[in-house]
Design an enzyme around this catalytic site. Structure first.
Site, short mmCIF file in Angstrom:
data_model
loop_
_atom_site.label_atom_id
_atom_site.label_comp_id
_atom_site.label_asym_id
_atom_site.label_seq_id
_atom_site.Cartn_x
_atom_site.Cartn_y
_atom_site.Cartn_z
CG HIS A 16 -1.85 1.14 1.33
ND1 HIS A 16 -3.20 1.05 1.05
CD2 HIS A 16 -1.62 2.43 1.67
CE1 HIS A 16 -3.74 2.24 1.22
NE2 HIS A 16 -2.81 3.10 1.61
CD GLU A 17 1.73 3.74 3.68
OE1 GLU A 17 2.08 4.83 3.20
OE2 GLU A 17 0.60 3.57 4.19
CG HIS A 27 0.26 6.03 -0.75
ND1 HIS A 27 -0.85 6.53 -1.40
CD2 HIS A 27 -0.21 5.45 0.39
CE1 HIS A 27 -1.93 6.25 -0.69
NE2 HIS A 27 -1.58 5.59 0.39
CG ASP A 75 -5.10 6.66 1.12
OD1 ASP A 75 -4.57 7.56 1.80
OD2 ASP A 75 -4.62 5.52 1.01
ZN ZN Z 1 -2.87 5.15 1.98
#
Ligand code: ZN
Length: 259
Positions: A62-63, A66, A138
């Site tokens: 997930h990170e 980003h 988000d």
């Molecule tokens: Zn996030």
């Protein structure tokens, strides 16, 4: 200090003494206890958060999503740090650090912000073929930005530069947008469609970018799983080794075509 045991309190007083000593004080005062409490609480939070490997892996991807999107879009704020150590309610964090204070934002900058926000969700989707609740913040922020693009900033071709809604001071952390009653049902529907269009276009582009750079996504996530925190320099080193990442950043102007 609810939830702290006698032992925790003893440790807290010990920490307080260290804080006081560091400041050259003979006595502990409330500010030292406050500092010690913060340190202890955050330490406790980190240690008590038992995260299984599967969750950790999801957070890492997930990170990494980003980070990769932020790195692949032109004119983005630099990524200062990324971590998969839980803090507060967040499982992980990607910390951006703008080079300078900005007072106005271009459409390309704002649209690429949507891509950053969806980077986490889309990475989960691509790697695990499933999605989690981890992206709720988000999604909330992205929806807020897309609505403002349409209703306040005149950034939707279909709606045009007409203001619908209430004024808001902070473009990225604003309050809930409430529409004024003067909006007709027809316009209301048009606004919803325009917001959806922006969101879906951002999602589509995010998928495209992450798919093209999936090897780099794996590399960032693996480094995160190994080191837990990466700084800007370490991220740059990973990207420097990646062929696909070198093949070109996304041009902001191509992004906002037909929105
Ligand atoms: Zn996030």
């Amino acid at each position: 200090t609810p939830g702290l045991s006698g032992e925790d309190l003893a440790r807290m007083m010990n920490e307080s003494a260290l804080f006081a000593a560091r400041k050259g004080k003979k006595l502990i005062d409330l500010s030292d206890i406050e500092d010690a409490k913060d340190k202890l609480m955050m330490g406790v939070e980190r240690k008590s958060a038992v995260i299984n490997d599967a969750e950790k892996k999801i957070t890492a991807y997930h990170e990494a999503g980003h980070v990769l999107i932020a790195k692949m879009t032109e004119g983005s704020d630099p990524v200062h740090k990324v971590t998969i150590i839980p803090r507060g309610r967040a499982m992980g964090l990607t910390h951006y650090l703008p080079i300078e204070e900005k007072h106005s934002y271009s459409k390309t900058y704002i649209f690429s912000k949507l891509l950053h926000l969806f980077g986490g969700r889309v990475a989960e989707e691509l790697i695990f073929n499933d999605i989690t609740t981890g992206a709720s913040n988000d999604i909330e922020r992205a929806t807020d930005i897309a609505r403002k693009m349409v209703c306040e900033w005149g950034m939707s071709e279909d709606i045009g530069p007409i203001h619908y809604g209430v004024k808001n001071d902070n473009p990225f952390l604003g309050k809930e947008l409430t529409r004024t009653s003067s909006i007709s049902e027809e316009i209301g529907k048009k606004i919803d469609t325009a917001v959806q269009n922006i969101i879906f276009k951002a999602l589509e582009k995010t998928r495209e970018v992450l798919t093209e750079n999936i090897e780099t996504l794996h590399k960032i996530a693996e480094a995160l799983l190994e080191k837990e925190t990466l700084d800007g320099k370490q991220i740059d080193e990973i990207l420097a080794m990646s062929v696909s990442a070198k093949n070109g950043k996304i041009n902001g102007h191509d992004l906002i075509n037909d929105i």
